[in-house]
Design an enzyme around this catalytic site. Structure first.
Site, short mmCIF file in Angstrom:
data_model
loop_
_atom_site.label_atom_id
_atom_site.label_comp_id
_atom_site.label_asym_id
_atom_site.label_seq_id
_atom_site.Cartn_x
_atom_site.Cartn_y
_atom_site.Cartn_z
N GLU A 473 40.40 49.65 34.33
CA GLU A 473 41.28 48.43 34.70
C GLU A 473 41.98 48.12 33.49
O GLU A 473 43.05 48.46 33.31
CB GLU A 473 40.12 47.25 34.84
CG GLU A 473 39.80 47.46 36.50
CD GLU A 473 39.19 46.08 37.03
OE1 GLU A 473 39.69 45.04 37.09
OE2 GLU A 473 38.09 46.06 37.18
N GLU A 735 30.35 41.24 31.28
CA GLU A 735 31.12 40.69 32.22
C GLU A 735 30.17 39.94 33.44
O GLU A 735 30.54 39.06 33.79
CB GLU A 735 31.60 42.04 32.91
CG GLU A 735 32.37 41.53 34.43
CD GLU A 735 32.98 42.60 35.25
OE1 GLU A 735 32.34 43.96 35.01
OE2 GLU A 735 33.89 42.61 35.88
C1 BGC Z 1 38.13 42.00 36.53
C2 BGC Z 1 37.79 40.53 36.26
C3 BGC Z 1 38.72 39.79 36.82
C4 BGC Z 1 38.31 39.78 38.32
C5 BGC Z 1 38.84 39.01 39.42
C6 BGC Z 1 37.59 42.24 38.07
O1 BGC Z 1 37.63 43.38 38.34
O2 BGC Z 1 37.52 42.75 35.73
O3 BGC Z 1 37.60 40.20 35.03
O4 BGC Z 1 39.10 38.56 36.56
O5 BGC Z 1 38.32 41.41 38.86
O6 BGC Z 1 38.38 39.32 40.55
#
Ligand code: BGC
Length: 886
Positions: A473, A735
């Site tokens: 990402e 996270e």
């Molecule tokens: C990201 C997040 C993001 C989120 C939103 C994720 O895959 O890593 O930090 O805000 O998606 O759905």
């Protein structure tokens, strides 16, 4: 809270102050000192700016407290000694401002250097001497100033050229996409890596300016550029060098089809997957004059991005740190694992010698399996590996150029022999913002929290604020960006970085006003989830609050209005119900619609404020009225009179209503009571919030006089809490509140839960910027001396200079040191707790006893005492207070 300043105190302190000031100015070297820390567009001596009315900043220095600037004079010159203002002499301007001062001289020419200096007058009318000379360079203002074409055809591009005599000034302007490395006569220019910044290239591509004067020489020279794909996923180069020779001649070198191209040793490069480098394909000397490039092909003209070319005006990504691994293990024959002891973003530098053609592989991960082998599961499809193929000529040192990884562990395979302590170094790579804040206190878990917040934050600044630094990402997820912005501003100098990021957001806006979940837009949706899209108004607003930046409001006003008007088209009856992520990654789920409606209100309210600041009264009133409608609709829809809860009564739902005063009358007390019960009893002082609720709940608890409870939450070490992450080995924030190490969504370096970082500064150190006197022109110091905390200290470098608050308490005394920047004023609240008959000394001298002024010290404008605290009003300077009692 504060009664009016007692006139007697004013007279006495004023008098004392005058005596003190007079005494000081008799001392040699006292009085107004030359301004320091000169900046232009937030940067020190920036190169290649394309702002035609740049803003200037300086910090007046003074030996006395309570000082203010009353006037300034700026000289801007085309001559390095800046002895006269041939470009601009502002004359003596009566003004207290020394931040955001707009250049008003002659229209600057492109590709020129300007020198400037400034002096100021203090509030006794004495002037300082001039500051040291600073400079700014202008860039290429329009596309017509670029003479060359976009070229490509291979990874390496080179050109030789003649210079007929000594060089006085040379600038290289370069946009090399996706990434470039600029080399001149065998040397790398500058320290930028992974440059230029990632933007929506078809809207705006950034060029970078280098002063290359000392890298060139009379005679034959060579320029070479290596291109990587980066986020552009292609390669294209536009370069121009403008030279001025001692004989007055000017010349330019620029990209065209006379350049030569070759493949070079980088045979694969990808941000996620890493680099493959075959050293056997190196062509030594290719970036120097005299290299035989007959076998190289001619460069070809390539399309180039469609966007405008604009100057990169923010700290570039750089190698910011080098880490010596803590240990090396050998979990399997031929497999060596290095532990850096710190999760970070960047790559490894490899030192190796061995036979030609040996293939050494480095793989990167945040986690290990129990057997000591690398666990890359949570990187998902990011391969995160670099391969180096040896040329076999003694010691070889390799580090990749066009990739980065998020990792703590490096696995080495294929290594010829046994690696040593010298084999691997961790290279920490991120946008080189200065760390301007520090926080420490007597509670170890909070110091650890500050550490994992700042490591997570900085290693997620890669020209945009990223969600994570390791998996497939690394996107500019806007919810994460808005949630962390205040914490980031307290810890780092984010002004130039966010100025660019807000432009990035504007770049993704379409005609309907929509923006996207990620910026630049790759992942997620258009229109953005409202809790993500709010990054646009919110970051502009924080720029105004923390840096006093009005220009960003002017620049973005049309875009902000368009965005809010778009939200309005989606809102029915004052509510905005669409939501994709809601209170993302919460333990207790909150309906997305209340989160979206909250931000709808917030965005409209900010827009109304911005309109007011910009003097757009009509809009200010119209959006102000809309905000009131939303507020009423919000309460009507989400408040449940039976339970006293908003929505389903989660911590987040009630905290959102309270944070923006959306709960009227007794609903406020009831929602608060429920929130308190939920946190304190139902969840034994733990959060069940996701990233949205977490951002606001700590501040709500403090506002409702429950900083103790907020502190309990912050210090928890059981699930779910920050301390739980720390106890489980986190060196950057996770996270998720949960500890997960398998595939899917569980990054171990995700800054979004770090919003609490702002609370550490604001509440425990007690530094709060005044929302009306923005940019720290007024500050409130109100440290919360909670529970067992016996000292805390926070300091942050603001646009007006350093702000510090440092306190310590014992059984019957409290000391508080503060620094109020030049020209600012502060209100200082020192709690009395249960102490009776308090006395206050400042720098060892009793100033307050028996609720009366004993003797003032310079800078103190007022002292009051009430049942809870002693409250002082002071001007700029460093103070050391001691409150004691029985
Ligand atoms: C990201 C997040 C993001 C989120 C939103 C994720 O895959 O890593 O930090 O805000 O998606 O759905």
């Amino acid at each position: 809270m504060l009664s009016a300043i007692h006139p007697k105190i004013l007279i006495i302190t004023g008098l004392l102050f005058a005596v003190f000031a007079a005494a000081l100015s008799a001392v040699e070297g006292a009085g107004p000192l030359p301004p320091v820390n000169l900046r232009c567009e937030y940067l020190v001596n920036p190169r290649g700016i394309d702002v035609k009315a740049p803003r200037l900043f300086w910090i007046p220095a003074h030996s006395a407290r309570g000082q203010k600037q009353t006037a300034y004079q700026i000289l801007v010159s085309s001559k390095p000694d800046c002895s006269m203002g041939d470009v601009w002499d502002s004359g003596k301007v009566d003004s207290e401002e020394f931040t955001q001062v707009v250049y008003k001289g002659k229209a600057p020419a492109g590709d020129a250097t300007y020198y400037w200096k400034v002096r100021y007058w203090d509030n006794t009318g004495i002037e300082s001497s001039y500051s040291a000379v600073a400079s700014f360079d202008t860039g290429l203002f329009s596309r017509d100033d670029w003479k060359g074409s976009w070229i490509g055809g291979a990874n390496e591009l080179r050109k030789e050229f003649e210079i007929s005599g000594p060089i006085v000034r040379a600038r290289a302007y370069i946009c090399g996409l996706g990434y470039y490395e600029l080399r001149i006569n065998g040397e790398k220019a500058g320290f930028n890596v992974l440059d230029p910044a990632w933007t929506t290239y078809d809207k705006r591509a950034l060029y970078v300016t280098y002063d290359v004067t000392s890298m060139l020489r009379a005679g034959t020279n060579a320029v070479g550029v290596i291109l990587g794909q980066g986020w552009y996923k292609n390669r294209a180069l536009l370069l121009q060098m403008n030279l001025e020779l001692a004989n007055g001649k000017k010349m330019s070198v620029f990209t065209d089809t006379t350049w030569k191209a070759a493949g070079g040793p980088i045979i694969e490069d990808s941000v996620y997957n890493g680099e493959v480098y075959d050293a056997r394909l190196e062509t030594p000397g290719w970036d120097k004059a005299g290299f035989k490039d007959a076998s190289w092909i001619n460069a070809v003209v390539v399309p180039g991005p469609k966007g405008i070319l604009s100057a990169q005006l923010m700290p570039p990504i750089q190698i910011m740190d080098t880490i010596v691994p803590l240990k090396m293990t050998n979990p399997k024959p031929g497999v060596f694992v290095f532990d850096l002891g710190q999760n970070a973003s960047g790559w490894a530098r490899l030192r190796v010698s061995g036979p030609r053609g040996t293939e050494v592989k480095m793989r990167f991960a945040e986690l290990l399996y129990e057997n000591g082998l690398l666990n890359q599961e949570n990187l998902r499809s990011a391969r995160a590996q670099d391969i180096y193929i040896l040329k076999g000529e003694g010691e070889e040192v390799y580090e990749p150029r066009f990739t980065y990884h998020g990792f703590r562990y490096v696995e080495l395979t294929g290594f010829p022999g046994v690696p040593t302590a010298e084999t691997i170094r961790g290279r920490v790579v991120y946008s080189g913002v200065n760390q301007t804040g520090s926080f420490a206190c007597s509670k170890p878990v909070l110091n650890a929290l500050q550490r994992i917040i700042t490591w997570g934050q900085k290693t997620n600044l890669h020209s945009i604020p990223t969600d994570c630094s390791q998996r497939d990402e690394r996107m500019g997820w806007m919810g994460d960006a808005q949630g962390t912005a205040e914490e980031a501003i307290m810890n780092f100098d984010m002004a130039a970085f966010y100025t660019n990021f807000v432009r990035d957001i504007r770049d993704v806006q379409d005609d309907a006003g929509t923006i996207t979940d990620t910026v630049p837009h790759i992942w997620g949706s258009r229109p953005a989830d409202p809790a993500w899209g709010t990054a646009y108004p919110l970051i502009c607003w924080y720029m105004y609050q923390y840096y006093g930046d009005v220009r960003i409001l002017e620049e973005q006003y049309a875009g902000l209005k368009k965005y809010v008007d778009f939200l309005r088209t989606k809102a029915g009856n004052g509510l905005l119900t669409y939501s994709y992520y809601g209170d993302w990654v919460a333990v207790d789920k909150t309906p997305g619609s209340i989160v979206s409606s909250f931000y709808y209100f917030y965005d409209v309210k900010i827009l109304a404020e911005v309109a007011k600041i910009l003097g757009r009264e009509e809009n200010a009133n119209a959006y102000g009225r809309l905000a009131e409608e939303i507020k009423a609709a919000f309460h009507k829809e989400y408040f449940d009179p039976k339970t006293g809860n908003y929505a389903n009564g989660t911590q987040t739902a009630n905290a959102l209503a309270l944070f923006l005063d959306l709960a009227p009358g007794d609903a406020r007390g009831r929602a608060w009571g429920n929130l308190f019960d939920n946190v304190a009893y139902k969840n034994s002082s733990h959060l069940t919030t996701g990233i949205i609720g977490t951002k606001y709940i700590m501040e709500v608890l403090t506002r409702f006089d429950n900083s103790d409870l907020a502190y309990d939450i912050a210090c928890q070490t059981t699930y779910p809490s920050w301390g739980y992450m720390i106890e489980n080995g986190a060196t950057t924030l996770w996270e998720l509140w949960q500890k997960r190490e398998g595939p899917s969504m569980n990054s171990h370096n995700h800054p979004m839960f770090g919003s609490v970082g702002a609370w550490l500064y604001k509440v425990l150190a007690g530094i709060t910027p005044d929302p009306l006197a923005v940019g720290f022109k007024k500050i409130k110091f109100e440290p919360q001396m909670v529970r067992d905390l016996f000292y805390a200290a926070g300091s942050t470098e603001t646009v007006r200079g350093r702000v510090l608050s440092s306190w310590k308490r014992t059984e019957n005394s409290m000391t508080l040191e503060v620094i109020v920047p030049f020209g600012s004023e502060a209100e200082i609240v020192i709690p009395k707790f249960k102490l009776q008959n308090v006395a206050v000394a400042e720098s060892g001298k009793t100033i307050w006893a028996d609720k009366k002024l004993v003797s003032g010290t310079a800078g103190i404008m007022d002292i009051q005492e009430n049942a809870q605290a002693v409250i002082l009003k002071v001007g700029s300077g460093s103070y050391a207070f001691e409150l004691s009692g029985k």
